[in-house]
Design an enzyme around this catalytic site. Structure first.
Site, short mmCIF file in Angstrom:
data_model
loop_
_atom_site.label_atom_id
_atom_site.label_comp_id
_atom_site.label_asym_id
_atom_site.label_seq_id
_atom_site.Cartn_x
_atom_site.Cartn_y
_atom_site.Cartn_z
N ASP A 103 38.05 32.71 42.72
CA ASP A 103 38.97 32.21 43.73
C ASP A 103 38.74 32.95 45.05
O ASP A 103 38.23 34.08 45.05
CB ASP A 103 40.42 32.43 43.30
CG ASP A 103 40.77 31.63 42.05
OD1 ASP A 103 40.08 30.64 41.77
OD2 ASP A 103 41.74 32.02 41.38
N1 URA Z 1 40.57 33.47 36.91
C1 URA Z 1 41.31 33.22 38.02
O1 URA Z 1 42.48 32.87 37.94
N2 URA Z 1 40.71 33.37 39.22
C2 URA Z 1 39.44 33.78 39.38
O2 URA Z 1 38.97 33.91 40.50
C3 URA Z 1 38.69 34.04 38.22
C4 URA Z 1 39.27 33.89 36.99
#
Ligand code: URA
Length: 239
Positions: A103
């Site tokens: 993310d």
């Molecule tokens: N899980 C998440 O919620 N976000 C990420 O960036 C990676 C794994």
């Protein structure tokens, strides 16, 4: 690109030599014998071989990067800086993409390569790529939490996650930290797993991916090329 043009660009054999190799059944694309020099191929997405030797128009590159928060793990984005923009212009070879996604607000380890088939194999479900994250949440993680994650978290929509390993590092009302290892990659998986437990992730950082660990020597935004041994390890691990 046509197969004959791709082969010429790689400087391996002449057009006539390619025809001879095709006739003698020595040209394969993704393991299938090819009988046309004009076949449309993509060296980044397909494994093209002449008498067993791989055709590469561009040198394969592999980087390990510490993604800072605020950067998107995509090849292009109209609003935000991308992980590709973290690479110096000379390292930004054609066809490079991030292997997997983090993310925008997540930090940490991400691998980048221009080896298309490898990235696909790594992310394919049958390859259980283990990923470990450091997590901070907005409330306490009580002693029942490791068992909750071990049993396989179920999201509100019924999606069931595989068992995950949780190590609580600290727990207080209003702030806790933990390390969690998962072996799949559902969208926003870690954040949703902790929501299912009843707390909100306030900070997330990927510490390891498929046997690669984030080193202290790589501050956010820094990257390095994988060594030859690491590259070989990566390839065999995911074969
Ligand atoms: N899980 C998440 O919620 N976000 C990420 O960036 C990676 C794994």
């Amino acid at each position: 690109m046509r197969l004959d043009n791709a082969v010429m660009a790689a400087g391996l054999v002449s057009r006539n030599q390619l025809k001879k190799l095709i006739k003698s059944k020595q040209v394969t694309v993704d393991g299938h014998l090819i009988d046309k020099a004009g076949l449309i191929v993509d060296c980044h997405l397909q494994d093209i071989r002449l008498a067993g030797q791989k055709v590469e128009t561009e040198q394969e590159v592999y980087y390990i990067l510490n993604k800072p928060a605020g950067i998107v793990s995509a090849c292009s984005d109209i609003k935000h800086r991308t992980v590709l923009e973290m690479l110096s212009p000379e390292d930004r070879k054609g066809g490079i993409y991030p292997i997997g996604r983090l993310d925008r607000d997540t930090e940490g380890l991400i691998l980048l390569s221009n080896n298309g088939p490898l990235g696909y194999r790594m992310l394919h479900l049958k390859h259980h790529v283990e990923k470990t994250y450091y997590v901070e949440v907005n409330d306490s993680l009580t002693s029942d939490a490791p068992d909750f994650f071990k049993k396989g978290v179920v999201f509100l929509d019924g999606t069931r996650c595989k068992p995950a390993k949780l190590d609580i590092l600290s727990s207080h009302a209003g702030y806790s930290s933990a390390r969690i290892t998962i072996s799949e990659g559902k969208f926003h998986q870690i954040k949703k797993m902790f929501l299912a437990y009843g707390v909100k992730v306030t900070y997330l950082k990927r510490l390891s991916f498929g046997g690669f660990d984030l080193e202290d020597s790589l501050p956010p935004g820094a990257y390095r090329t994988l060594t030859q041994a690491e590259t070989e390890h990566l390839k065999t691990y995911f074969d």
